[in-house]
Motif scaffolding. Sequence first.
Motif, PDB file in Angstrom:
ATOM      1  N   GLU B  19      30.577  36.584  61.144  1.00 20.32           N
ATOM      2  CA  GLU B  19      31.129  36.900  59.821  1.00 20.32           C
ATOM      3  C   GLU B  19      30.093  37.593  58.940  1.00 20.32           C
ATOM      4  O   GLU B  19      30.387  38.579  58.255  1.00 20.32           O
ATOM      5  CB  GLU B  19      31.588  35.626  59.097  1.00 20.32           C
ATOM      6  CG  GLU B  19      32.886  35.044  59.614  1.00 20.32           C
ATOM      7  CD  GLU B  19      33.273  33.778  58.845  1.00 20.32           C
ATOM      8  OE1 GLU B  19      32.586  33.407  57.881  1.00 20.32           O
ATOM      9  OE2 GLU B  19      34.270  33.146  59.241  1.00 20.32           O
ATOM     10  N   LEU B  20      28.883  37.056  58.952  1.00 27.52           N
ATOM     11  CA  LEU B  20      27.832  37.634  58.106  1.00 27.52           C
ATOM     12  C   LEU B  20      27.504  39.051  58.542  1.00 27.52           C
ATOM     13  O   LEU B  20      27.373  39.953  57.724  1.00 27.52           O
ATOM     14  CB  LEU B  20      26.567  36.792  58.220  1.00 27.52           C
ATOM     15  CG  LEU B  20      26.300  35.828  57.095  1.00 27.52           C
ATOM     16  CD1 LEU B  20      24.992  35.106  57.350  1.00 27.52           C
ATOM     17  CD2 LEU B  20      26.220  36.571  55.776  1.00 27.52           C
ATOM     18  N   LEU B  21      27.369  39.210  59.841  1.00 23.67           N
ATOM     19  CA  LEU B  21      27.094  40.522  60.410  1.00 23.67           C
ATOM     20  C   LEU B  21      28.187  41.504  59.994  1.00 23.67           C
ATOM     21  O   LEU B  21      27.919  42.592  59.473  1.00 23.67           O
ATOM     22  CB  LEU B  21      27.067  40.377  61.930  1.00 23.67           C
ATOM     23  CG  LEU B  21      26.912  41.622  62.773  1.00 23.67           C
ATOM     24  CD1 LEU B  21      25.494  42.140  62.665  1.00 23.67           C
ATOM     25  CD2 LEU B  21      27.238  41.322  64.244  1.00 23.67           C
ATOM     26  N   ARG B  23      30.437  41.238  57.590  1.00 28.90           N
ATOM     27  CA  ARG B  23      30.554  41.433  56.149  1.00 28.90           C
ATOM     28  C   ARG B  23      29.487  42.407  55.657  1.00 28.90           C
ATOM     29  O   ARG B  23      29.753  43.283  54.836  1.00 28.90           O
ATOM     30  CB  ARG B  23      30.421  40.081  55.441  1.00 28.90           C
ATOM     31  CG  ARG B  23      30.942  40.094  54.027  1.00 28.90           C
ATOM     32  CD  ARG B  23      30.775  38.727  53.388  1.00 28.90           C
ATOM     33  NE  ARG B  23      31.426  37.695  54.176  1.00 28.90           N
ATOM     34  CZ  ARG B  23      30.960  36.457  54.310  1.00 28.90           C
ATOM     35  NH1 ARG B  23      29.839  36.092  53.725  1.00 28.90           N
ATOM     36  NH2 ARG B  23      31.617  35.574  55.030  1.00 28.90           N
ATOM     37  N   THR B  24      28.267  42.240  56.177  1.00 25.40           N
ATOM     38  CA  THR B  24      27.179  43.133  55.785  1.00 25.40           C
ATOM     39  C   THR B  24      27.499  44.576  56.160  1.00 25.40           C
ATOM     40  O   THR B  24      27.337  45.495  55.351  1.00 25.40           O
ATOM     41  CB  THR B  24      25.871  42.698  56.481  1.00 25.40           C
ATOM     42  OG1 THR B  24      25.607  41.336  56.147  1.00 25.40           O
ATOM     43  CG2 THR B  24      24.697  43.555  56.047  1.00 25.40           C
ATOM     44  N   LEU B  25      27.985  44.770  57.368  1.00 26.07           N
ATOM     45  CA  LEU B  25      28.273  46.132  57.824  1.00 26.07           C
ATOM     46  C   LEU B  25      29.475  46.722  57.098  1.00 26.07           C
ATOM     47  O   LEU B  25      29.438  47.862  56.631  1.00 26.07           O
ATOM     48  CB  LEU B  25      28.515  46.125  59.333  1.00 26.07           C
ATOM     49  CG  LEU B  25      27.275  45.875  60.201  1.00 26.07           C
ATOM     50  CD1 LEU B  25      27.678  45.483  61.609  1.00 26.07           C
ATOM     51  CD2 LEU B  25      26.382  47.119  60.225  1.00 26.07           C
ATOM     52  N   LEU B  26      30.544  45.940  56.974  1.00 25.04           N
ATOM     53  CA  LEU B  26      31.775  46.481  56.388  1.00 25.04           C
ATOM     54  C   LEU B  26      31.626  46.751  54.898  1.00 25.04           C
ATOM     55  O   LEU B  26      32.337  47.596  54.345  1.00 25.04           O
ATOM     56  CB  LEU B  26      32.951  45.535  56.653  1.00 25.04           C
ATOM     57  CG  LEU B  26      33.312  45.367  58.136  1.00 25.04           C
ATOM     58  CD1 LEU B  26      34.484  44.412  58.298  1.00 25.04           C
ATOM     59  CD2 LEU B  26      33.606  46.704  58.797  1.00 25.04           C
ATOM     60  N   SER B  27      30.702  46.037  54.238  1.00 24.49           N
ATOM     61  CA  SER B  27      30.493  46.300  52.809  1.00 24.49           C
ATOM     62  C   SER B  27      29.990  47.720  52.582  1.00 24.49           C
ATOM     63  O   SER B  27      29.994  48.224  51.465  1.00 24.49           O
ATOM     64  CB  SER B  27      29.505  45.286  52.211  1.00 24.49           C
ATOM     65  OG  SER B  27      28.196  45.538  52.674  1.00 24.49           O
TER      66      SER B  27
END
Lengths: 276, 276
Positions: B19-21, B23-27
């Motif tokens: 999720e973190l990975l 979320r960071t990329l999709l942001s």
Amino acid sequence: MTIKRNVFYVSDRTGITAELLGRTLLSQFQGAAFNKTTLPFIDTVEKARTACIEINQAFSDQGVRPLVFSTLINPNTRNVITACNGLVLDLFEMFIRPLEKELGEESSHVLGLSHGISDHDAYNDRIDAINFTLNHDDGITTANFELADIILIGVSRSGKTPTCLYLAMQYGIRAANYPLTPDDFSDGHLPKLLQPFRKKLYGLSITPDRLHKIRSERKPDSQYASLDNCRAEIRKAESIFHSEAIPYLDTSTKSVEEISITILHAAHLHQAHPAS
Amino acid sequence: MTIKRNVFYVSDRTGITAELLGRTLLSQFQGAAFNKTTLPFIDTVEKARTACIEINQAFSDQGVRPLVFSTLINPNTRNVITACNGLVLDLFEMFIRPLEKELGEESSHVLGLSHGISDHDAYNDRIDAINFTLNHDDGITTANFELADIILIGVSRSGKTPTCLYLAMQYGIRAANYPLTPDDFSDGHLPKLLQPFRKKLYGLSITPDRLHKIRSERKPDSQYASLDNCRAEIRKAESIFHSEAIPYLDTSTKSVEEISITILHAAHLHQAHPAS
């Protein structure tokens, strides 16, 4: 003696994603030992150069390449780190191109979109949830239980408080908890004040051995911590879970994260506000 | 209308890293909208097949490939997911080979090493830290302040409580906090009971506007929330930080994560027990 391989987590922001990524991957190498350093807030070329000097120094001190997990977004700082004397594993380099191609859009290279407070409403919800959880910890009050997203119940030290705090902090969930005490077991039914909220209840259980161990650390040689008492309390609590059809899980071998995610999915809690 | 691209986070365990990975990329793609689903605890081939059916269904419903962020470790479950009709971005595939080569060791493919309770001592330290922090929140008691790793001070609603809880939960740090109230400002010095712990103090400040906004949500139109009062309290608190040489930061535009990591590094707190 095994050399401890130096590991650097380099990030524009907090470094949380880089650390998690690295920790997950490195946990797969049990023959190796690591000396980990996080370099957060590397948001200028100047800071990147200083980071690079530290990485190169680690290389020359040890003669072995450090591992560098980077989540840098800015191409200028990235270029500085990529040129270091380390094995640079670059999150963006690896993933951003296939995503750009798939989405037909160039990435924005804007910092601070993750782990920031760019979404103020979601952020305030998290803070409100933390306050709600603190005000409804350990049965302090059952007022406003109707506002709770979930209410965890279980015997003392079964993991309710850390789980509630984690759910509030990470997901903005208003998580209350209520301890099942020997008083509650007298008639084998759910305590009256919980009955209106039956659909929000989720039980935490634990093995007698583990509970005995946890309670003994807190109150050694007490009746409260005795294995017999732990066994009896757990049996009565689980009997209530069964007779009232309250879903529950055994927390004995689970981390706070695992308990929280299990509940989140089992109870179909709406993850409107994941930690931004 | 923009199609919301389906995104799946697939994990053997909690899905937190995926999720973190993601979320960071999709942001980084602000022109796109996403519909995110986490599929945690995919630890059997059977469950992987069910996940694959869900992913393929999303593809046929929408006619657009879902994005799949996978942190699966087991090669058998991985193979099932890799064969789905999605753009599968596989954390292990991308990073584990270069690491194997660099470390001269094959990865163990063992599950549950991250976000588990494999390290019981570190895990218990986290739980103890949470309890310590709860017992020393908002100046409830200053007893055992000598056991604190850090003591945050600042005016009411400057962010002390969430920061302490985050430090305890994620890093096992015993973080206490003490609110600076108008009573404390009378003589312009550090409250007496804090003086023995000067080296453990870290200040949180905030802009008057932001504090006014936060307090107004809680107690609208009160003297407590008034801009003038906020301004005066902050000025006095910062004056104490300056005269007593206590390091501090402005929390106004920072998330709990950012505040915590800043303090962690600035105060050189020993990260003995990062969240496992």
